[in-house]
Design a protein around this motif. Structure first.
Motif, PDB file in Angstrom:
ATOM      1  N   GLY A   1       0.806  -1.206   0.000  1.00 57.56           N
ATOM      2  CA  GLY A   1       0.000   0.000   0.000  1.00 57.56           C
ATOM      3  C   GLY A   1       0.838   1.254   0.000  1.00 57.56           C
ATOM      4  N   GLU A   2       1.895   1.270   0.802  1.00 57.80           N
ATOM      5  CA  GLU A   2       2.737   2.462   0.894  1.00 57.80           C
ATOM      6  C   GLU A   2       3.449   2.747  -0.429  1.00 57.80           C
ATOM      7  OE1 GLU A   2       6.355   4.332   3.619  1.00 57.80           O
ATOM      8  OE2 GLU A   2       5.125   2.685   4.385  1.00 57.80           O
ATOM      9  N   LEU A   3       3.915   1.698  -1.096  1.00 63.17           N
ATOM     10  CA  LEU A   3       4.585   1.881  -2.383  1.00 63.17           C
ATOM     11  C   LEU A   3       3.634   2.457  -3.427  1.00 63.17           C
ATOM     12  CD1 LEU A   3       6.735  -1.389  -2.612  1.00 63.17           C
ATOM     13  CD2 LEU A   3       7.598   0.952  -2.462  1.00 63.17           C
ATOM     14  N   VAL A   4       2.404   1.950  -3.444  1.00 62.40           N
ATOM     15  CA  VAL A   4       1.417   2.442  -4.402  1.00 62.40           C
ATOM     16  C   VAL A   4       1.074   3.904  -4.120  1.00 62.40           C
ATOM     17  CG1 VAL A   4      -0.963   2.205  -5.220  1.00 62.40           C
ATOM     18  CG2 VAL A   4       0.441   0.171  -4.879  1.00 62.40           C
ATOM     19  N   VAL A   5       0.870   4.232  -2.841  1.00 66.70           N
ATOM     20  CA  VAL A   5       0.558   5.609  -2.467  1.00 66.70           C
ATOM     21  C   VAL A   5       1.681   6.552  -2.893  1.00 66.70           C
ATOM     22  CG1 VAL A   5       0.299   7.186  -0.520  1.00 66.70           C
ATOM     23  CG2 VAL A   5      -0.972   5.054  -0.555  1.00 66.70           C
ATOM     24  N   LYS A   6       2.913   6.196  -2.589  1.00 69.82           N
ATOM     25  CA  LYS A   6       4.044   7.056  -2.944  1.00 69.82           C
ATOM     26  C   LYS A   6       4.156   7.234  -4.452  1.00 69.82           C
ATOM     27  CE  LYS A   6       6.957   6.366   1.134  1.00 69.82           C
ATOM     28  NZ  LYS A   6       8.209   5.787   1.663  1.00 69.82           N
ATOM     29  N   ALA A   7       3.936   6.141  -5.194  1.00 68.50           N
ATOM     30  CA  ALA A   7       4.015   6.225  -6.654  1.00 68.50           C
ATOM     31  C   ALA A   7       2.953   7.175  -7.199  1.00 68.50           C
ATOM     32  CB  ALA A   7       3.847   4.835  -7.261  1.00 68.50           C
ATOM     33  N   ALA A   8       1.740   7.112  -6.643  1.00 71.01           N
ATOM     34  CA  ALA A   8       0.648   7.961  -7.125  1.00 71.01           C
ATOM     35  C   ALA A   8       0.825   9.415  -6.698  1.00 71.01           C
ATOM     36  CB  ALA A   8      -0.691   7.409  -6.620  1.00 71.01           C
ATOM     37  N   VAL A   9       1.105   9.626  -5.419  1.00 68.96           N
ATOM     38  CA  VAL A   9       1.226  10.994  -4.898  1.00 68.96           C
ATOM     39  C   VAL A   9       2.398  11.733  -5.546  1.00 68.96           C
ATOM     40  CG1 VAL A   9       1.681  12.375  -2.829  1.00 68.96           C
ATOM     41  CG2 VAL A   9       0.110  10.433  -2.715  1.00 68.96           C
ATOM     42  N   SER A  10       3.485  11.010  -5.837  1.00 70.90           N
ATOM     43  CA  SER A  10       4.656  11.659  -6.429  1.00 70.90           C
ATOM     44  C   SER A  10       4.352  12.257  -7.796  1.00 70.90           C
ATOM     45  CB  SER A  10       5.821  10.664  -6.541  1.00 70.90           C
ATOM     46  OG  SER A  10       5.501   9.628  -7.457  1.00 70.90           O
TER      47      SER A  10
ATOM     48  N   TYR B   1      -6.368   0.870   1.668  1.00 72.60           N
ATOM     49  CA  TYR B   1      -6.217  -0.370   2.426  1.00 72.60           C
ATOM     50  C   TYR B   1      -5.947  -1.589   1.544  1.00 72.60           C
ATOM     51  CZ  TYR B   1     -11.310  -0.635   1.394  1.00 72.60           C
ATOM     52  OH  TYR B   1     -12.551  -0.648   0.794  1.00 72.60           O
ATOM     53  N   THR B   2      -5.156  -2.490   2.120  1.00 73.99           N
ATOM     54  CA  THR B   2      -4.860  -3.783   1.483  1.00 73.99           C
ATOM     55  C   THR B   2      -5.214  -4.868   2.497  1.00 73.99           C
ATOM     56  OG1 THR B   2      -2.566  -3.634   2.248  1.00 73.99           O
ATOM     57  CG2 THR B   2      -3.009  -2.874   0.010  1.00 73.99           C
ATOM     58  N   LEU B   3      -6.470  -5.242   2.518  1.00 70.35           N
ATOM     59  CA  LEU B   3      -6.976  -6.252   3.449  1.00 70.35           C
ATOM     60  C   LEU B   3      -7.448  -7.462   2.655  1.00 70.35           C
ATOM     61  CD1 LEU B   3      -9.108  -3.853   5.693  1.00 70.35           C
ATOM     62  CD2 LEU B   3      -6.869  -4.818   6.258  1.00 70.35           C
ATOM     63  N   VAL B   4      -7.001  -8.644   3.038  1.00 75.00           N
ATOM     64  CA  VAL B   4      -7.364  -9.841   2.264  1.00 75.00           C
ATOM     65  C   VAL B   4      -8.664 -10.481   2.747  1.00 75.00           C
ATOM     66  CG1 VAL B   4      -4.973 -10.333   1.625  1.00 75.00           C
ATOM     67  CG2 VAL B   4      -5.924 -11.352   3.704  1.00 75.00           C
ATOM     68  N   GLN B   5      -9.107 -10.141   3.966  1.00 73.38           N
ATOM     69  CA  GLN B   5     -10.348 -10.722   4.481  1.00 73.38           C
ATOM     70  C   GLN B   5     -11.545  -9.869   4.069  1.00 73.38           C
ATOM     71  OE1 GLN B   5      -9.992 -11.424   8.678  1.00 73.38           O
ATOM     72  NE2 GLN B   5      -8.165 -12.707   8.466  1.00 73.38           N
ATOM     73  N   LYS B   6     -12.499 -10.520   3.416  1.00 71.60           N
ATOM     74  CA  LYS B   6     -13.639  -9.806   2.840  1.00 71.60           C
ATOM     75  C   LYS B   6     -14.457  -9.063   3.899  1.00 71.60           C
ATOM     76  CE  LYS B   6     -15.446 -11.610  -0.760  1.00 71.60           C
ATOM     77  NZ  LYS B   6     -16.174 -12.450  -1.745  1.00 71.60           N
ATOM     78  N   ASN B   7     -14.652  -9.675   5.064  1.00 64.72           N
ATOM     79  CA  ASN B   7     -15.470  -9.014   6.089  1.00 64.72           C
ATOM     80  C   ASN B   7     -14.794  -7.755   6.630  1.00 64.72           C
ATOM     81  OD1 ASN B   7     -13.493 -10.576   7.466  1.00 64.72           O
ATOM     82  ND2 ASN B   7     -14.712 -10.507   9.341  1.00 64.72           N
TER      83      ASN B   7
ATOM     84  N   VAL C   1     -15.539   9.407   5.102  1.00 66.71           N
ATOM     85  CA  VAL C   1     -14.079   9.279   4.912  1.00 66.71           C
ATOM     86  C   VAL C   1     -13.820   8.649   3.545  1.00 66.71           C
ATOM     87  CG1 VAL C   1     -11.969   8.163   5.737  1.00 66.71           C
ATOM     88  CG2 VAL C   1     -13.621   9.081   7.380  1.00 66.71           C
ATOM     89  N   LEU C   2     -12.977   9.285   2.772  1.00 67.55           N
ATOM     90  CA  LEU C   2     -12.623   8.750   1.455  1.00 67.55           C
ATOM     91  C   LEU C   2     -11.758   7.496   1.620  1.00 67.55           C
ATOM     92  CD1 LEU C   2     -12.712   9.161  -1.629  1.00 67.55           C
ATOM     93  CD2 LEU C   2     -10.626  10.540  -1.402  1.00 67.55           C
ATOM     94  N   SER C   3     -12.120   6.409   0.930  1.00 67.67           N
ATOM     95  CA  SER C   3     -11.346   5.161   1.049  1.00 67.67           C
ATOM     96  C   SER C   3     -11.070   4.566  -0.325  1.00 67.67           C
ATOM     97  CB  SER C   3     -12.089   4.143   1.916  1.00 67.67           C
ATOM     98  OG  SER C   3     -13.279   3.713   1.283  1.00 67.67           O
ATOM     99  N   ILE C   4      -9.931   3.888  -0.418  1.00 69.73           N
ATOM    100  CA  ILE C   4      -9.518   3.249  -1.670  1.00 69.73           C
ATOM    101  C   ILE C   4      -9.120   1.806  -1.365  1.00 69.73           C
ATOM    102  CG2 ILE C   4      -7.903   3.333  -3.609  1.00 69.73           C
ATOM    103  CD1 ILE C   4      -7.471   6.342  -2.751  1.00 69.73           C
ATOM    104  N   ASP C   5      -9.788   0.867  -2.002  1.00 64.56           N
ATOM    105  CA  ASP C   5      -9.530  -0.555  -1.792  1.00 64.56           C
ATOM    106  C   ASP C   5      -8.585  -1.057  -2.881  1.00 64.56           C
ATOM    107  OD1 ASP C   5      -9.534  -3.252  -1.319  1.00 64.56           O
ATOM    108  OD2 ASP C   5     -11.699  -3.541  -1.543  1.00 64.56           O
ATOM    109  N   LEU C   6      -7.336  -1.363  -2.501  1.00 63.04           N
ATOM    110  CA  LEU C   6      -6.362  -1.869  -3.480  1.00 63.04           C
ATOM    111  C   LEU C   6      -6.507  -3.360  -3.750  1.00 63.04           C
ATOM    112  CD1 LEU C   6      -2.849  -0.275  -2.825  1.00 63.04           C
ATOM    113  CD2 LEU C   6      -4.437   0.167  -4.685  1.00 63.04           C
ATOM    114  N   MET C   7      -6.846  -4.118  -2.733  1.00 63.40           N
ATOM    115  CA  MET C   7      -6.822  -5.576  -2.829  1.00 63.40           C
ATOM    116  C   MET C   7      -8.155  -6.178  -3.282  1.00 63.40           C
ATOM    117  SD  MET C   7      -4.508  -7.968  -2.273  1.00 63.40           S
ATOM    118  CE  MET C   7      -3.405  -7.294  -1.032  1.00 63.40           C
TER     119      MET C   7
END
Length: 267
Positions: free
Chosen positions: A17-26, A65-71, A85-91
Motif C-alpha cells: 500500500g505504501e509503495l502504491v501511495v508514494k508512486a501515485a502521490v509523487s 487499504y490492502t486487506l485480504v479478508q472480505k469481512n 471518509v474517502l477510502s480506496i480498496d487496493l486488494m
C-alpha cells in the motif's frame, strides 16, 4: 497547497500500500510535500478497523487499504461511507475478479506474499552457503552449517549439498584424504547433523575411471585403483568413528534418496 493525509491500512506489513501511495502521490507532489503517510500494519480485528476510520475522520485523512479478508474490507468500506471518509480498496477488486475467473475461494490469509519472499531468500542463502563451504574450502563453515557431509572423493557430496540447499538447509562438506588431516572443526560438530557417505570400492573404482577418461587422462592412475580406494575408505571409517556420525551407503542410491535419508534423520 492542500494538506494530504493518508492512512495505509493492512493486515500484513503494509509495504504494498505504501509503495502504491508514494508512486501515485509523487505524480502530484514529487517530494511528497505537505503529505503525511501513516501506516497501520497487522490490523486483525473489526474494532481496529473502526478505530482507524474514526481517527481518519478526526484528522481529515483518506484511507488506502490492502486487506485480504472480505469481512474486514466490507466493514471498513461501510464505516468510511457512514463517516464521510474517502477510502480506496487496493486488494478487494482484484481478489473478487480472480475469485470469479478462477472459480476458487481465496485463503484470506495475511502475509502470504511475504512468506513466499522469505522462503525464496532462505533458499538463495542456503545455496550460496553450500557453494562457499563446498569441498572443505573454509572449515569455519562446519560450525555454521545445518548439515555436514563427509566422504572420500566422488561420493556425490557436492550435488547432495546443492540438493539439500534447495530444501533451505545450509550444508558444508569435507573430502577425506589419508594424507590430509581433517580440520579440527569437524570434530566439534554435533554428530547428529553430520553424515558420512560411503560407497563400495568396486562402484567407486568404476566412477573414478569414468571421471579420469572424461578429463582426458589415463584410467589406470592411482586415484582409480582399488588398492588406493580401500586405503581411503579405511581412513574414512576411522574419521567417522571418531566423529560418531551416521553413515549412509550411497552405492546404489540416487542423490534424492540419500537426501531423504538425511532429512528423515534430522527431522
Amino acid at each position: 497547497m492542500k494538506r494530504l493525509n493518508i492512512f495505509i491500512v493492512s493486515d500484513s506489513v503494509g509495504e504494498t500500500g505504501e509503495l502504491v501511495v508514494k508512486a501515485a502521490v509523487s505524480q502530484f507532489r514529487p517530494g511528497l510535500q505537505d503529505t503525511s503517510l501513516k501506516r497501520f500494519p497487522h490490523i486483525e480485528t473489526i474494532d481496529h478497523v473502526k478505530e482507524i476510520v474514526h481517527l481518519a475522520k478526526l484528522q481529515d485523512a483518506m484511507i488506502l487499504y490492502t486487506l485480504v479478508q472480505k469481512n474486514m474490507r466490507s466493514t471498513l468500506q461501510k464505516d468510511c461511507a457512514n463517516q464521510g471518509v474517502l477510502s480506496i480498496d487496493l486488494m478487494g477488486p482484484l481478489m473478487d475478479t480472480l475469485e470469479g475467473y478462477l472459480n476458487e475461494i481465496p485463503f484470506e490469509e495475511p502475509g502470504l506474499v511475504r512468506k513466499l519472499d522469505d522462503d525464496y531468500f532462505k533458499k538463495i542463502e542456503a545455496i550460496e552457503f553450500a557453494v562457499k563451504y563446498d569441498d572443505g574450502r573454509d572449515p569455519r563453515g562446519l560450525l555454521l552449517a545445518d548439515i555436514v557431509l563427509v566422504g572420500v572423493s566422488r561420493t556425490s557430496k557436492t550435488p547432495l549439498s546443492q540438493y539439500l540447499a534447495h530444501k533451505r538447509f545450509k550444508v558444508a562438506n569435507v573430502p577425506l584424504v589419508p594424507e590430509v588431516e581433517p580440520p579440527e572443526e569437524l570434530f566439534k560438530v554435533n554428530p547428529t547433523k553430520c553424515f558420512g557417505l560411503v560407497i563400495s570400492p568396486e562402484k567407486l573404482n568404476s566412477i573414478r575411471k569414468e571421471r579420469l577418461i572424461a578429463l582426458g587422462l589415463n584410467d589406470d592412475a592411482s586415484y582409480a585403483k582399488l588398492e588406493r580406494i580401500e586405503v581411503e575408505i579405511e581412513h574414512f571409517n576411522k574419521v567417522v568413528s571418531r566423529i560418531g556420525c551416521h553413515v549412509i551407503d550411497v552405492t546404489n542410491r540416487a542423490v534424492e534418496e540419500t537426501a531423504n535419508v538425511i532429512l528423515n534423520k534430522i527431522q
